[in-house]
Design a protein around this motif. Structure first.
Motif, PDB file in Angstrom:
ATOM      1  N   UNK A   1     -27.148 -25.862  64.766  1.00 26.04           N
ATOM      2  CA  UNK A   1     -26.888 -24.846  65.782  1.00 26.04           C
ATOM      3  C   UNK A   1     -26.036 -23.783  65.108  1.00 26.04           C
ATOM      4  N   UNK A   2     -26.449 -22.529  65.191  1.00 24.85           N
ATOM      5  CA  UNK A   2     -25.646 -21.468  64.606  1.00 24.85           C
ATOM      6  C   UNK A   2     -24.257 -21.462  65.232  1.00 24.85           C
ATOM      7  N   UNK A   3     -23.231 -21.077  64.481  1.00 20.24           N
ATOM      8  CA  UNK A   3     -21.905 -20.947  65.086  1.00 20.24           C
ATOM      9  C   UNK A   3     -21.969 -20.085  66.350  1.00 20.24           C
ATOM     10  N   UNK A   4     -21.414 -20.614  67.435  1.00 24.57           N
ATOM     11  CA  UNK A   4     -21.480 -19.938  68.719  1.00 24.57           C
ATOM     12  C   UNK A   4     -22.564 -20.459  69.629  1.00 24.57           C
TER      13      UNK A   4
ATOM     14  N   UNK B   1     -24.438 -11.471  60.343  1.00 23.84           N
ATOM     15  CA  UNK B   1     -25.316 -12.463  59.742  1.00 23.84           C
ATOM     16  C   UNK B   1     -24.881 -12.854  58.331  1.00 23.84           C
ATOM     17  N   UNK B   2     -24.177 -11.949  57.662  1.00 23.52           N
ATOM     18  CA  UNK B   2     -23.622 -12.273  56.346  1.00 23.52           C
ATOM     19  C   UNK B   2     -22.617 -13.412  56.462  1.00 23.52           C
ATOM     20  N   UNK B   3     -21.732 -13.325  57.460  1.00 27.70           N
ATOM     21  CA  UNK B   3     -20.725 -14.369  57.656  1.00 27.70           C
ATOM     22  C   UNK B   3     -21.352 -15.655  58.182  1.00 27.70           C
ATOM     23  N   UNK B   4     -22.304 -15.543  59.121  1.00 32.87           N
ATOM     24  CA  UNK B   4     -22.975 -16.746  59.617  1.00 32.87           C
ATOM     25  C   UNK B   4     -23.672 -17.481  58.470  1.00 32.87           C
TER      26      UNK B   4
ATOM     27  N   UNK C   1     -25.531 -34.714  63.951  1.00 27.82           N
ATOM     28  CA  UNK C   1     -24.346 -34.758  63.115  1.00 27.82           C
ATOM     29  C   UNK C   1     -23.444 -33.577  63.434  1.00 27.82           C
ATOM     30  N   UNK C   2     -22.175 -33.747  63.237  1.00 27.51           N
ATOM     31  CA  UNK C   2     -21.243 -32.639  63.320  1.00 27.51           C
ATOM     32  C   UNK C   2     -20.536 -32.539  61.974  1.00 27.51           C
ATOM     33  N   UNK C   3     -20.653 -31.373  61.350  1.00 22.12           N
ATOM     34  CA  UNK C   3     -20.142 -31.174  59.998  1.00 22.12           C
ATOM     35  C   UNK C   3     -18.975 -30.195  60.046  1.00 22.12           C
ATOM     36  N   UNK C   4     -17.854 -30.576  59.445  1.00 21.51           N
ATOM     37  CA  UNK C   4     -16.710 -29.671  59.340  1.00 21.51           C
ATOM     38  C   UNK C   4     -16.897 -28.795  58.116  1.00 21.51           C
ATOM     39  N   UNK C   5     -17.010 -27.495  58.347  1.00 23.80           N
ATOM     40  CA  UNK C   5     -17.235 -26.558  57.245  1.00 23.80           C
ATOM     41  C   UNK C   5     -16.765 -25.177  57.658  1.00 23.80           C
ATOM     42  N   UNK C   6     -16.154 -24.457  56.722  1.00 23.22           N
ATOM     43  CA  UNK C   6     -15.696 -23.087  56.948  1.00 23.22           C
ATOM     44  C   UNK C   6     -14.780 -22.986  58.163  1.00 23.22           C
ATOM     45  N   UNK C   7     -14.019 -24.049  58.439  1.00 28.99           N
ATOM     46  CA  UNK C   7     -13.117 -24.044  59.569  1.00 28.99           C
ATOM     47  C   UNK C   7     -13.801 -24.231  60.910  1.00 28.99           C
ATOM     48  N   UNK C   8     -15.067 -24.610  60.888  1.00 30.77           N
ATOM     49  CA  UNK C   8     -15.853 -24.790  62.102  1.00 30.77           C
ATOM     50  C   UNK C   8     -16.413 -26.199  62.154  1.00 30.77           C
ATOM     51  N   UNK C   9     -16.800 -26.610  63.347  1.00 31.09           N
ATOM     52  CA  UNK C   9     -17.581 -27.827  63.515  1.00 31.09           C
ATOM     53  C   UNK C   9     -19.014 -27.389  63.817  1.00 31.09           C
TER      54      UNK C   9
ATOM     55  N   UNK D   1     -32.539 -13.518  60.212  1.00 27.76           N
ATOM     56  CA  UNK D   1     -31.545 -12.618  59.637  1.00 27.76           C
ATOM     57  C   UNK D   1     -30.507 -13.407  58.853  1.00 27.76           C
ATOM     58  N   UNK D   2     -30.104 -14.556  59.392  1.00 32.52           N
ATOM     59  CA  UNK D   2     -29.166 -15.427  58.692  1.00 32.52           C
ATOM     60  C   UNK D   2     -29.828 -15.995  57.436  1.00 32.52           C
ATOM     61  N   UNK D   3     -31.101 -16.351  57.535  1.00 35.56           N
ATOM     62  CA  UNK D   3     -31.829 -16.873  56.373  1.00 35.56           C
ATOM     63  C   UNK D   3     -31.884 -15.838  55.254  1.00 35.56           C
TER      64      UNK D   3
END
Length: 315
Positions: free
Chosen positions: A88-91, A104-107, A36-44, A133-135
């Protein structure tokens, strides 16, 4: 062929047939994994999704030199009674590459937005390496929305004596970013990753499998991916500040820590006890950093047990 040989061959055939039938049944019964590709926080944000049911959804967050693919052996085991999301993490992978915000706060905020975009609020979070760290940042920022956290082998920047972390010998790659490092690694992505896959393992021959190595190297070789990966480490100074602030408020939910005996040892377990009051630590005997690959049976068993345990007895 004598009677004994006939019986032996028949037994071998029947055994193979039974195993094959069982495998086909298990495959047929396994929940389908969807892209799936989810549009969220200005990202796919690309995510693997499987499962259904009334149990709390679980979010699986991968680490560096891997993508959501690392969770494929675990997803069906968790998806029997709940929704499983492995982004997949952003990036990384095929998710959008943000212009900034690799701390990691922003991710965690990005993943939180993805979870809400899919219609979920309460979740259980699992993370390995950078993903842990993201968790942690997710649970620290949204404690009322996280029922449990699983942290798998690495460390928490800014917590305790974190600069004496087990992989200090590889401190060089924390600062490996910018024009020159990118030029050095371009076209040699696999050579770069082999260092982590081999040297962070207890036994390099039982580390990340060959097919996965090819997949990850090719994925990170795509335009912008190595630069994004370098940024996960470039932001450690900011992460340390953020995590030191988070740590002033202990996590209220149960925390499971799985640590490779030949990697972080007890370091991450000790760190977790500085940021949470209900921590279960497990040392994965004989394993290095790559728990899902080096100790798959024990790792999957521990995660499934913890995630499926009733909330009041999750520890």
């Amino acid at each position: 062929m004598n009677r004994f040989e006939v019986v032996r061959h028949l037994a071998r055939y029947l055994s193979a047939a039974l195993i094959g039938a069982a495998a086909l049944h298990a495959h047929a019964a396994a929940p389908a994994v969807q892209d799936r590709t989810v549009n969220a926080a200005g990202l796919q944000i690309h995510t693997l999704q499987a499962g259904s049911g009334s149990e709390t959804p679980v979010v699986l967050l991968h680490g560096y030199a891997e993508t959501s693919r690392m969770w494929l052996p675990l997803i069906p085991r968790l998806a029997e009674s709940r929704v499983v999301l492995a982004p997949d993490l952003p990036g990384a992978g095929t998710s959008s590459i943000p212009a900034s915000g690799f701390d990691k706060k922003t991710l965690a905020q990005n993943i939180h937005a993805m979870v809400h975009a899919l219609g979920y609020r309460k979740v259980k979070v699992v993370g390995h390496d950078i993903g842990l760290m993201v968790a942690y940042a997710y649970a620290a920022q949204y404690p009322d929305e996280v029922e449990s956290v699983t942290l798998m082998d690495a460390f928490l920047p800014g917590v305790g004596d974190w600069q004496k972390v087990w992989l200090l010998r590889d401190l060089w790659h924390f600062h490996f970013y910018g024009e020159t490092p990118l030029k050095l690694v371009q076209g040699r992505e696999r050579i770069y990753f082999e260092h982590f896959w081999n040297d962070f393992a207890a036994d390099r021959t039982r580390s990340v499998p060959e097919a996965d190595r090819r997949f990850y190297a090719a994925t990170y070789a795509r335009p912008g991916r190595m630069a994004a990966g370098f940024e996960y480490f470039h932001t450690f100074a900011q992460d340390a500040e953020d995590f030191a602030a988070f740590a002033r408020t202990p996590l209220p939910m149960p925390v499971l820590v799985l640590a490779g005996e030949k990697a972080s040892g007890t370091f991450l377990i000790d760190q977790a006890r500085l940021v949470a009051g209900n921590v279960t630590g497990v040392s994965m005997k004989g394993s290095g950093h790559w728990l899902m690959e080096e100790a798959p049976e024990q790792t999957i068993s521990e995660v499934v047990r913890f995630i499926n345990a009733p909330a009041q007895t999750a520890n």
